[in-house]
Motif scaffolding. Structure first.
Motif, PDB file in Angstrom:
ATOM      1  N   GLU A 116       0.801  -1.210   0.000  1.00 28.80           N
ATOM      2  CA  GLU A 116       0.000   0.000   0.000  1.00 28.80           C
ATOM      3  C   GLU A 116       0.841   1.270   0.000  1.00 28.80           C
ATOM      4  N   MET A 117       2.123   1.162   0.283  1.00 26.85           N
ATOM      5  CA  MET A 117       3.000   2.327   0.401  1.00 26.85           C
ATOM      6  C   MET A 117       3.134   3.024  -0.953  1.00 26.85           C
ATOM      7  N   ASN A 118       3.225   4.370  -0.919  1.00 27.99           N
ATOM      8  CA  ASN A 118       3.424   5.052  -2.192  1.00 27.99           C
ATOM      9  C   ASN A 118       4.819   4.738  -2.730  1.00 27.99           C
ATOM     10  N   HIS A 119       4.958   4.877  -4.018  1.00 30.08           N
ATOM     11  CA  HIS A 119       6.153   4.434  -4.736  1.00 30.08           C
ATOM     12  C   HIS A 119       7.449   5.020  -4.158  1.00 30.08           C
ATOM     13  N   TRP A 120       7.500   6.314  -3.991  1.00 26.26           N
ATOM     14  CA  TRP A 120       8.731   6.969  -3.528  1.00 26.26           C
ATOM     15  C   TRP A 120       9.092   6.522  -2.112  1.00 26.26           C
ATOM     16  N   ASP A 121       8.117   6.389  -1.241  1.00 29.07           N
ATOM     17  CA  ASP A 121       8.406   5.919   0.118  1.00 29.07           C
ATOM     18  C   ASP A 121       8.934   4.483   0.098  1.00 29.07           C
ATOM     19  N   GLY A 122       8.403   3.672  -0.804  1.00 31.41           N
ATOM     20  CA  GLY A 122       8.885   2.303  -0.948  1.00 31.41           C
ATOM     21  C   GLY A 122      10.327   2.263  -1.434  1.00 31.41           C
TER      22      GLY A 122
END
Length: 151
Positions: A33-39
């Protein structure tokens, strides 16, 4: 600097662990569920930790082998020590982060390995990736010596 064995260990560890971190992302709660950049930031941070583990394992193995070039013709005990140090660090850090600080948790997709409940994926990571790092580092060094670049 690029002729140092540590350079190859760093580069190959980073590349292989970075890919593994993304592949195992679904086995950690909240990663899907994490947004791409945070991942990307989280996987990058984990990869830098993995590189630190790899260097630690490399230096401990080098000290035991009395050579920083043990990987050129590794004995079984040297390869097992390199892998074992990485596994020991992984078990300790995974236990700390999942049970004590609760910085992360495993998703239902992660099989747990007793006695500490360590995730199977990070354990497999520290079996397969170090083998790849030793193999690639060995070939890098042999290739450099064959072309005269290692001088």
């Amino acid at each position: 600097m690029t002729r140092l064995p540590e350079f190859s260990v760093i580069v190959f560890s980073f590349l292989l662990h970075f890919v593994w971190e993304f592949w195992q992302a679904p086995t950690y709660a909240g990663m899907i569920e994490m947004n791409h950049w945070d991942g990307i930031k989280l996987c990058s941070s984990a990869t830098f930790g993995d590189v630190g583990f790899a260097l630690t394992a490399f230096w401990i193995t080098s000290a035991a082998a009395r050579s920083r070039f043990w990987f050129e013709a590794p004995k079984a005990w040297q390869t097992l020590l390199f892998i074992g140090v990485g596994i020991a660090l992984t078990v300790g850090f995974e236990y700390y982060y999942t049970n004590i600080s609760e910085r992360w948790t495993y998703s239902d997709l992660m099989p747990l390995v007793p006695p500490f409940g360590t995730g199977l994926s990070p354990l497999l990571q520290w079996i397969f990736i170090p083998l790849g790092v030793v193999w690639l580092t060995q070939r890098q060094t042999i290739g450099a010596k064959a072309t005269g670049a290692g001088k």
